[in-house]
Design a protein around this motif. Structure first.
Motif, PDB file in Angstrom:
ATOM      1  N   ALA A 108       0.720  -1.273  -0.004  1.00  0.00           N
ATOM      2  CA  ALA A 108       0.061  -0.069   0.147  1.00  0.00           C
ATOM      3  C   ALA A 108       0.851   1.326  -0.192  1.00  0.00           C
ATOM      4  N   LEU A 109       1.922   1.055   0.655  1.00  0.00           N
ATOM      5  CA  LEU A 109       2.838   2.389   0.760  1.00  0.00           C
ATOM      6  C   LEU A 109       3.744   2.461  -0.323  1.00  0.00           C
ATOM      7  N   SER A 110       3.895   1.461  -0.908  1.00  0.00           N
ATOM      8  CA  SER A 110       4.787   1.564  -2.418  1.00  0.00           C
ATOM      9  C   SER A 110       3.717   2.028  -3.242  1.00  0.00           C
ATOM     10  N   PHE A 111       2.336   1.577  -3.277  1.00  0.00           N
ATOM     11  CA  PHE A 111       1.530   2.183  -4.321  1.00  0.00           C
ATOM     12  C   PHE A 111       1.424   3.638  -4.036  1.00  0.00           C
ATOM     13  N   ASP A 112       1.090   3.856  -2.723  1.00  0.00           N
ATOM     14  CA  ASP A 112       1.146   5.724  -2.574  1.00  0.00           C
ATOM     15  C   ASP A 112       2.053   6.363  -2.805  1.00  0.00           C
ATOM     16  N   THR A 113       3.366   5.961  -2.549  1.00  0.00           N
ATOM     17  CA  THR A 113       4.746   6.619  -3.043  1.00  0.00           C
ATOM     18  C   THR A 113       4.554   6.891  -4.758  1.00  0.00           C
ATOM     19  N   THR A 114       4.134   5.786  -5.400  1.00  0.00           N
ATOM     20  CA  THR A 114       4.198   5.682  -6.787  1.00  0.00           C
ATOM     21  C   THR A 114       3.083   6.833  -7.331  1.00  0.00           C
ATOM     22  N   VAL A 115       1.902   6.859  -6.619  1.00  0.00           N
ATOM     23  CA  VAL A 115       1.059   7.786  -6.950  1.00  0.00           C
ATOM     24  C   VAL A 115       1.764   9.453  -6.877  1.00  0.00           C
ATOM     25  N   ASP A 116       2.523   9.461  -5.499  1.00  0.00           N
ATOM     26  CA  ASP A 116       3.234  10.672  -5.559  1.00  0.00           C
ATOM     27  C   ASP A 116       3.914  10.884  -6.522  1.00  0.00           C
ATOM     28  N   GLU A 117       4.708  10.273  -6.849  1.00  0.00           N
ATOM     29  CA  GLU A 117       5.845  10.495  -7.954  1.00  0.00           C
ATOM     30  C   GLU A 117       5.203  10.966  -9.341  1.00  0.00           C
ATOM     31  N   ILE A 118       3.982  10.252  -9.574  1.00  0.00           N
ATOM     32  CA  ILE A 118       3.232  10.198 -10.933  1.00  0.00           C
ATOM     33  C   ILE A 118       2.625  11.758 -10.929  1.00  0.00           C
ATOM     34  N   SER A 119       2.327  12.121  -9.513  1.00  0.00           N
ATOM     35  CA  SER A 119       1.643  13.600  -9.323  1.00  0.00           C
ATOM     36  C   SER A 119       2.752  14.490  -9.479  1.00  0.00           C
ATOM     37  N   PHE A 120       4.017  14.313  -9.189  1.00  0.00           N
ATOM     38  CA  PHE A 120       5.018  15.314  -9.354  1.00  0.00           C
ATOM     39  C   PHE A 120       5.695  15.162 -10.878  1.00  0.00           C
ATOM     40  N   ILE A 121       5.300  14.324 -11.693  1.00  0.00           N
ATOM     41  CA  ILE A 121       5.497  14.356 -13.162  1.00  0.00           C
ATOM     42  C   ILE A 121       4.362  15.429 -13.381  1.00  0.00           C
ATOM     43  N   ALA A 122       3.375  14.894 -13.365  1.00  0.00           N
ATOM     44  CA  ALA A 122       2.107  15.705 -14.185  1.00  0.00           C
ATOM     45  C   ALA A 122       2.041  17.035 -13.711  1.00  0.00           C
ATOM     46  N   GLY A 123       2.177  17.324 -12.423  1.00  0.00           N
ATOM     47  CA  GLY A 123       2.085  18.534 -11.872  1.00  0.00           C
ATOM     48  C   GLY A 123       2.884  19.609 -12.690  1.00  0.00           C
ATOM     49  N   PRO A 124       3.983  19.669 -12.534  1.00  0.00           N
ATOM     50  CA  PRO A 124       4.919  20.556 -13.039  1.00  0.00           C
ATOM     51  C   PRO A 124       4.685  20.700 -14.607  1.00  0.00           C
ATOM     52  N   ALA A 125       4.563  19.765 -15.219  1.00  0.00           N
ATOM     53  CA  ALA A 125       4.339  19.414 -16.850  1.00  0.00           C
ATOM     54  C   ALA A 125       3.019  20.388 -17.116  1.00  0.00           C
ATOM     55  N   LEU A 126       1.742  19.946 -16.246  1.00  0.00           N
ATOM     56  CA  LEU A 126       0.662  20.692 -16.559  1.00  0.00           C
ATOM     57  C   LEU A 126       0.773  21.949 -16.489  1.00  0.00           C
ATOM     58  N   ALA A 127       1.415  22.485 -15.307  1.00  0.00           N
ATOM     59  CA  ALA A 127       1.645  24.030 -15.171  1.00  0.00           C
ATOM     60  C   ALA A 127       2.485  24.681 -16.307  1.00  0.00           C
ATOM     61  N   GLY A 128       3.477  24.026 -16.962  1.00  0.00           N
ATOM     62  CA  GLY A 128       4.310  24.616 -17.991  1.00  0.00           C
ATOM     63  C   GLY A 128       3.333  24.529 -19.160  1.00  0.00           C
ATOM     64  N   MET A 129       2.597  23.410 -19.654  1.00  0.00           N
ATOM     65  CA  MET A 129       1.872  23.685 -20.894  1.00  0.00           C
ATOM     66  C   MET A 129       0.778  24.598 -20.473  1.00  0.00           C
ATOM     67  N   ALA A 130      -0.135  24.687 -19.634  1.00  0.00           N
ATOM     68  CA  ALA A 130      -0.941  25.692 -19.515  1.00  0.00           C
ATOM     69  C   ALA A 130      -0.690  27.206 -19.297  1.00  0.00           C
ATOM     70  N   VAL A 131       0.645  27.448 -18.917  1.00  0.00           N
ATOM     71  CA  VAL A 131       1.329  28.578 -18.944  1.00  0.00           C
ATOM     72  C   VAL A 131       1.550  29.119 -20.556  1.00  0.00           C
ATOM     73  N   VAL A 132       1.961  28.068 -21.061  1.00  0.00           N
ATOM     74  CA  VAL A 132       2.334  28.568 -22.548  1.00  0.00           C
ATOM     75  C   VAL A 132       1.097  28.515 -23.563  1.00  0.00           C
ATOM     76  N   ALA A 133       0.189  27.450 -23.308  1.00  0.00           N
ATOM     77  CA  ALA A 133      -0.914  27.646 -24.213  1.00  0.00           C
ATOM     78  C   ALA A 133      -2.053  28.320 -23.758  1.00  0.00           C
ATOM     79  N   ILE A 134      -2.237  28.673 -22.784  1.00  0.00           N
ATOM     80  CA  ILE A 134      -3.357  29.250 -22.012  1.00  0.00           C
ATOM     81  C   ILE A 134      -3.163  30.702 -21.936  1.00  0.00           C
ATOM     82  N   HIS A 135      -2.573  30.627 -20.576  1.00  0.00           N
ATOM     83  CA  HIS A 135      -2.262  32.118 -20.056  1.00  0.00           C
ATOM     84  C   HIS A 135      -1.791  31.999 -18.722  1.00  0.00           C
ATOM     85  N   PRO A 136      -0.622  32.612 -18.324  1.00  0.00           N
ATOM     86  CA  PRO A 136      -0.151  32.418 -16.939  1.00  0.00           C
ATOM     87  C   PRO A 136      -0.525  32.159 -15.402  1.00  0.00           C
TER      88      PRO A 136
END
Length: 409
Positions: free
Chosen positions: A151-179
């Motif tokens: 369970a803790l391994s799975f949850d740590t994996t979810v954390d890692e995926i969120s820290f991939i997706a979060g900054p990537a989404l932020a960067g794309m949204a700033v460029v494609a939509i608005h700061p």
């Protein structure tokens, strides 16, 4: 055991809805620091952006243990509900301050409010899995320990995926939509999915500690784990600063995020591997092996030259990150008092964030004065310090489960 059996065992505890809701609820914590930095860099320059993003991280590190303690005592539902709505309001206030060009002090205070109200979904999610496992019918201890590790391994994996997706989404949204777009997205996510996480049926009630509950929270074992988490954060912070400085030196500062994402990808893969197949070694041995592997993998960093080389090295380091963090959180589950599990998990995350912030500042100054290699040398030094702590202090006898300590007293 079939590959999917590890995931089925975890999902059977609460169903697939909880992982989905917890992922979307913790995504704003991964979006906001990067989104704040990018938003203010675009609108007002890097100087103000760095200070404002720094106050956000400082607020998050300071409030984490307090929110964790409140969740232990009052229950997850009221604490996460109040924090989620307050966090959405704080994000709205920060956006208002930025769009109306209010003073830098006002923006920094608003960002601190965003950090202080982060609902700590990651730490509380870990403690929630532990609570679910504790509520299962009595059975062999080995099966319970194996399920906890999964369970803790799975949850740590979810954390890692969120820290991939979060900054990537932020960067794309700033460029494609608005700061300001990624911050609007983060505020919406926390207002919706933070509330859903709070109201999910698995939310444990509060538990007031018994008069004799096994001693203070900060046992020697937990202090060791906090030091390991602090040093891991320092490794991240200094390496991230070094990657950013190298990318800027090579003329493409925007590539730093993609390079850093390579670590999150390989770390997530390592976490998945541990979720689906647990090895027979003890947690203390796993921790020492993971930090030893990470320290060795850090060594090539000062010698890298281009984007390809640094990406390969960063990706290789990621293979040791999830095993290290999984061992740290799993050992914390064993040594922390059960009625203070949320506070314990939040303390560890605050140590990670605090170490990351401190090292990022120090490595940034080193890189500015002496080049990116000096930042990477600091990374290697932090890795060596973590290995020394692990070899000297991480012993199986130190990490006696809290229940056994309480019985002995």
């Amino acid at each position: 055991m079939p590959v999917l059996a590890g995931f089925r065992a975890v999902f059977a505890l609460a169903g697939p809805a909880l992982p989905a809701v917890s992922f979307l609820a913790r995504l704003p914590a991964a979006i906001c620091p990067t989104a704040t930095l990018l938003m203010l860099t675009r609108l007002d320059g890097i100087g103000r952006a760095g200070v404002t993003a720094g106050t956000l991280l400082a607020g998050q590190a300071l409030s984490g243990p307090l929110l964790g303690r409140l969740a232990d005592r009052r229950g997850h539902r009221p604490v996460v509900l109040a924090a989620s709505l307050a966090n959405a309001a704080a994000i709205t206030f920060l956006l208002t301050a930025v769009l109306n060009d209010w003073s830098a002090v006002t923006a920094a205070v608003a960002a601190a409010g965003v950090g202080l109200t982060v609902p700590q979904i990651g730490p509380l999610s870990r403690s929630r899995w532990i609570s679910l496992i504790d509520g299962l019918p009595a059975g062999p201890a080995v099966k319970r320990e194996e399920l906890t590790l999964r369970a803790l391994s799975f949850d740590t994996t979810v954390d890692e995926i969120s820290f991939i997706a979060g900054p990537a989404l932020a960067g794309m949204a700033v460029v494609a939509i608005h700061p300001v777009a990624p911050m609007v997205f983060a505020g919406t996510l926390i207002a919706v999915f933070g509330v859903l996480f709070a109201l999910h049926p698995t939310a444990p009630p509060g538990r007031r500690p018994a008069r004799r509950s096994g001693g203070p929270l900060l046992s020697p074992a937990l202090v060791i784990l906090l030091l390991m988490a602090l040093l891991q954060g320092m490794i991240w912070g200094s390496a991230n600063a070094g990657v950013s400085a190298l990318a800027d030196h090579l003329g493409d500062a925007g590539a730093a995020g993609f390079i850093w994402g390579a670590m999150a990808v390989t770390s997530a893969l390592a976490g998945i591997a541990i979720t689906v197949r647990t090895a027979g070694t003890t947690l203390t041995t796993r921790l020492r092996l993971a930090i030893a592997a990470q320290t060795i993998l850090l060594c090539p960093l000062p010698a890298v030259e281009g984007f390809a080389g640094v990406t390969v090295v960063i990706a290789a380091i990621g293979l040791a990150v999830a095993p290290h963090l999984i061992a740290v959180f799993s050992l914390a589950e064993r040594v922390a008092p059960p009625h203070r599990m949320s506070e314990t998990m939040a303390l560890l995350v605050s140590a990670l964030i605090g170490g990351q912030g401190m090292a990022a500042v120090a490595a940034g100054q080193l890189a500015q004065r002496s080049g990116f290699r000096s930042a990477f040398l600091l990374t290697c030094g932090c890795g060596a310090a973590a290995l020394l702590v692990a070899l000297v202090f991480v012993r199986r006898t130190v990490f006696t489960p809290a229940v056994e300590r309480a019985t002995a007293t």
